[in-house]
Design an enzyme around this catalytic site. Structure first.
Site, mmCIF file in Angstrom:
data_model
loop_
_atom_site.group_PDB
_atom_site.id
_atom_site.type_symbol
_atom_site.label_atom_id
_atom_site.label_comp_id
_atom_site.label_asym_id
_atom_site.label_seq_id
_atom_site.Cartn_x
_atom_site.Cartn_y
_atom_site.Cartn_z
ATOM 1 N N ASP A 14 55.383 53.186 77.029
ATOM 2 C CA ASP A 14 53.945 53.388 76.815
ATOM 3 C C ASP A 14 53.147 53.313 78.113
ATOM 4 O OD1 ASP A 14 54.375 53.736 74.160
ATOM 5 O OD2 ASP A 14 53.876 51.673 73.588
ATOM 6 N N ARG A 95 49.693 36.196 78.479
ATOM 7 C CA ARG A 95 48.617 37.200 78.630
ATOM 8 C C ARG A 95 47.529 36.777 79.622
ATOM 9 N NH1 ARG A 95 51.618 41.302 77.317
ATOM 10 N NH2 ARG A 95 52.046 41.564 75.113
ATOM 11 N N ASP A 124 46.903 40.300 71.361
ATOM 12 C CA ASP A 124 47.042 40.420 72.822
ATOM 13 C C ASP A 124 45.843 41.085 73.482
ATOM 14 O OD1 ASP A 124 49.460 39.103 72.776
ATOM 15 O OD2 ASP A 124 50.609 40.934 72.467
ATOM 16 N N SER A 175 58.476 46.020 68.170
ATOM 17 C CA SER A 175 57.549 45.765 69.270
ATOM 18 C C SER A 175 57.901 44.383 69.827
ATOM 19 C CB SER A 175 56.109 45.781 68.746
ATOM 20 O OG SER A 175 55.272 45.182 69.701
#
Ligand code: ARG
Length: 414
Positions: A14, A95, A124, A175
């Site tokens: 991605d 994150r 996220d 994922s």
């Protein structure tokens, strides 16, 4: 319109495509940033080359493993951080450091925007944006998977149309997010809480059936609430965690199947693998039981939940968290000693724990010779402890027996 965008780049499909899409959609320069938090990386050189081939000005790789362990995982260990008593918060802790790195690189290259590849359904996006805005509120944040979502097929079509350089494509339908503290798996066959997690969703842990027949034992040494040595060998925290992930994962330790309440309102089944976190937290709790007073332990418990919720909710740079950290650090000045764990086919047991700071007084605890407890003192203690009960009984008569459970009200149907 942004002129220079710093993209959180993982090297995966991605974000490899996002480099090109952002550059052309916004007619902007793109700098890719790959933050190494200890996730398995196939080839850094390939990842860098791919970002540049797809149009990035540069791909900055930041080895943040040590910083991640010292600034983010150490406070989480102090706090025994587990969201909903289950999830050790690997992704949630990672994150903010990715966001902080984006902000730093943006300042260095003079960028006016940052971008990430998170979708609109997860936590996220909130964490990255909350951290970016806390640190650099002037930056624009772009989330192409939210504003212009593309399915995997659309991403592949876009890549083909623009002849983009792609990573080796994985078959995995899940994922996945990984860092030193654990592996988070969402989607596909993990989604349905009514079916067992398929074995192919796991990558860090052996199944109990495939785990060795001989148990593994590990001794963790703690100083002031943090693990400093594994089996007598002093290691920096990030190395100790990485080693323990391998050792305990081989015995199937650290599989967590959790139905979770997301910040964005969705209830979802998620899967985690966190062998080192399972060991470190189990050992630390065993040591705490030895060295902390009952009051300290009880005061700490709800604060641990508050800490975990703040981290989960993306408030890592909030002053409330700093205050809690100070409380845990002060409490854990005495949490030093050793704990031996046994890992066996997915199970984890504390075999023994010892500490110079132990509050166990053998003379007081023993039922054998050498008993130093003043037995007679209990008579007076009980007399005063039960005094209110005695007064109640005298004034109001014998108490009502245990009340029956009230009848269940009918469930309201929609
Ligand atoms: N549910 C977890 C969390 O909110 C894990 C998220 C994992 N992210 C991912 N892209 N697979 O922290």
């Amino acid at each position: 319109m942004p002129e220079h965008i710093v993209l959180a780049y993982s090297g995966g499909l991605d974000t490899s495509v996002a480099v090109h899409w952002l550059k052309h959609h916004h007619d902007a320069q793109v700098t890719a940033v790959l933050v190494d938090l200890g996730q398995p990386l196939a080839s850094l050189e390939d990842a860098k080359a791919r970002a540049v081939a797809n149009g990035a000005e540069d791909c900055v790789v930041v080895d943040a493993k040590q910083e991640f362990a010292e600034r983010f995982l150490a406070p989480a260990i102090h706090a025994n951080a587990l969201y909903e008593d289950a999830y050790p918060l690997a992704t949630a802790l990672g994150r903010p450091l990715i966001a902080e790195t984006l902000v730093q690189v943006a300042a260095e290259v003079g960028a006016d925007a940052v971008a990430h590849g998170c979708t609109g359904k997860g936590n996220d996006q909130v964490r990255i944006e909350a951290a970016v805005l806390a640190l650099a509120p002037h930056l624009e944040v772009l989330a192409p998977q939210r504003t212009n979502p593309m399915t995997r097929d659309a991403v592949l079509r876009y890549a083909e149309a623009h002849d983009l350089s792609l990573p080796p494509l994985k078959d995995s339908p899940y994922s996945v997010d990984e860092n030193l503290w654990g592996r988070s798996v969402e989607g596909h066959d993990v989604e349905d809480p009514a079916s067992a997690v398929p074995e192919d969703a796991y990558a860090w842990t052996a199944s109990p059936q495939a785990a060795p027949d001989a148990p593994g034992t590990f001794t963790l040494t703690f100083q002031a609430g943090l693990p400093v040595a594994l089996d007598g060998q002093t290691l920096p925290l990030h190395e100790l965690i990485a080693t323990l992930n391998d050792l305990a994962g081989a015995h199937g330790v650290g599989r967590i199947d959790h139905v979770e309440n997301r910040l964005v309102g969705i209830k979802t089944r998620e899967l985690y693998e966190a062998p080192a976190a399972a060991c470190v937290l189990a050992a630390k709790k065993a040591l705490e039981a030895l060295v902390l007073t009952r009051d300290e332990a009880q005061i700490k418990a709800p604060l641990e939940q508050t800490f975990s919720n703040l981290v989960y909710d993306g408030k890592v740079f909030h002053p409330a968290l700093t205050g809690l950290q100070a409380y845990f650090a002060q409490t854990h000045q005495v949490t030093s000693g050793s704990v031996t764990l046994q890992a066996y086919k997915g199970g984890l047991t504390v075999l023994s724990r010892s500490s110079d700071q132990s509050l166990v007084d053998a003379g007081l605890a023993t039922y054998a010779d050498g008993d130093a407890f003043h037995h007679e003192a209990s008579t007076g203690f009980i007399e005063l402890w039960t005094l209110p009960q005695v007064v109640l009984a005298k004034k109001r008569g014998a108490p009502v027996q245990t009340a029956p459970v009230p009848a269940t009200p009918p469930v309201v149907q929609p």
